[in-house]
Design a protein around this motif. Structure first.
Motif, PDB file in Angstrom:
ATOM      1  N   LEU A  50       0.829  -1.207   0.000  1.00 22.44           N
ATOM      2  CA  LEU A  50       0.000   0.000   0.000  1.00 22.44           C
ATOM      3  C   LEU A  50       0.866   1.260   0.000  1.00 22.44           C
ATOM      4  O   LEU A  50       0.585   2.208  -0.736  1.00 22.44           O
ATOM      5  N   LEU A  51       1.910   1.259   0.798  1.00 23.98           N
ATOM      6  CA  LEU A  51       2.815   2.410   0.835  1.00 23.98           C
ATOM      7  C   LEU A  51       3.484   2.613  -0.523  1.00 23.98           C
ATOM      8  O   LEU A  51       3.555   3.736  -1.025  1.00 23.98           O
ATOM      9  N   ALA A  52       3.942   1.532  -1.137  1.00 19.21           N
ATOM     10  CA  ALA A  52       4.577   1.638  -2.453  1.00 19.21           C
ATOM     11  C   ALA A  52       3.601   2.190  -3.484  1.00 19.21           C
ATOM     12  O   ALA A  52       3.966   3.038  -4.308  1.00 19.21           O
ATOM     13  N   ALA A  56       3.711   5.727  -5.677  1.00 19.76           N
ATOM     14  CA  ALA A  56       3.576   5.743  -7.137  1.00 19.76           C
ATOM     15  C   ALA A  56       2.426   6.653  -7.566  1.00 19.76           C
ATOM     16  O   ALA A  56       2.545   7.406  -8.539  1.00 19.76           O
ATOM     17  N   ILE A  57       1.323   6.606  -6.839  1.00 24.45           N
ATOM     18  CA  ILE A  57       0.171   7.465  -7.137  1.00 24.45           C
ATOM     19  C   ILE A  57       0.556   8.937  -6.991  1.00 24.45           C
ATOM     20  O   ILE A  57       0.223   9.769  -7.842  1.00 24.45           O
ATOM     21  N   ALA A  58       1.278   9.263  -5.937  1.00 20.55           N
ATOM     22  CA  ALA A  58       1.713  10.647  -5.731  1.00 20.55           C
ATOM     23  C   ALA A  58       2.621  11.101  -6.879  1.00 20.55           C
ATOM     24  O   ALA A  58       2.489  12.229  -7.368  1.00 20.55           O
ATOM     25  N   PHE A  75      -4.262   9.920 -14.565  1.00 15.10           N
ATOM     26  CA  PHE A  75      -5.321   9.650 -13.605  1.00 15.10           C
ATOM     27  C   PHE A  75      -5.973   8.292 -13.822  1.00 15.10           C
ATOM     28  O   PHE A  75      -6.452   7.671 -12.873  1.00 15.10           O
ATOM     29  N   GLU A  76      -5.944   7.778 -15.036  1.00 13.56           N
ATOM     30  CA  GLU A  76      -6.391   6.401 -15.261  1.00 13.56           C
ATOM     31  C   GLU A  76      -5.454   5.419 -14.562  1.00 13.56           C
ATOM     32  O   GLU A  76      -5.894   4.449 -13.947  1.00 13.56           O
ATOM     33  N   ALA A  77      -4.160   5.692 -14.646  1.00  9.71           N
ATOM     34  CA  ALA A  77      -3.184   4.846 -13.961  1.00  9.71           C
ATOM     35  C   ALA A  77      -3.321   4.971 -12.446  1.00  9.71           C
ATOM     36  O   ALA A  77      -3.214   3.980 -11.721  1.00  9.71           O
ATOM     37  N   ILE A  78      -3.578   6.183 -11.979  1.00 12.02           N
ATOM     38  CA  ILE A  78      -3.790   6.391 -10.544  1.00 12.02           C
ATOM     39  C   ILE A  78      -4.991   5.577 -10.067  1.00 12.02           C
ATOM     40  O   ILE A  78      -4.927   4.890  -9.043  1.00 12.02           O
ATOM     41  N   GLU A  79      -6.083   5.644 -10.820  1.00 15.87           N
ATOM     42  CA  GLU A  79      -7.280   4.892 -10.432  1.00 15.87           C
ATOM     43  C   GLU A  79      -6.987   3.393 -10.402  1.00 15.87           C
ATOM     44  O   GLU A  79      -7.368   2.704  -9.455  1.00 15.87           O
ATOM     45  N   ALA A  80      -6.294   2.876 -11.409  1.00 13.29           N
ATOM     46  CA  ALA A  80      -5.981   1.446 -11.462  1.00 13.29           C
ATOM     47  C   ALA A  80      -5.113   1.027 -10.274  1.00 13.29           C
ATOM     48  O   ALA A  80      -5.361  -0.009  -9.640  1.00 13.29           O
TER      49      ALA A  80
END
Length: 93
Positions: A50-52, A56-58, A75-80
């Motif tokens: 979860l931390l990793a 990556a999302i940030a 943002f598609e990658a962030i959602e995935a």
């Protein structure tokens, strides 16, 4: 392989590191019930991943703001990634 895994033994849930060494224990018989205890153990086990994913999302979000044409794919990658992390924490992945 996952950084940490969960096993159940004698009504307890053990979180094991990659060397199969127990690093935490969640008691299966508590006022909250077995299902809640198992969910807590799975959430603890998912913590490194979860931390990793949050890191990556940030980074993806920062990239999107720095380069506007990449906003939608970022943002598609962030959602995935977020959905994957949620599934992992809930034990469905």
């Amino acid at each position: 392989s996952e950084p940490w895994t969960v096993i159940e033994k004698s009504s307890h849930f053990y979180i094991l590191n990659q060397a199969d060494f127990p690093i935490a224990e969640v008691y299966g018989h508590s006022a909250f019930g077995r299902d809640v205890c198992e969910a807590n153990a799975r959430l603890i086990a998912a913590a490194p991943k979860l931390l990793a994913e949050l890191k990556a999302i940030a980074n993806l979000a920062h990239l999107a703001y720095e380069n506007p044409p990449t906003i939608r794919p970022a943002f598609e990658a962030i959602e995935a990634r977020a959905r994957s992390a949620i599934a992992r924490a809930e034990g469905s992945q």
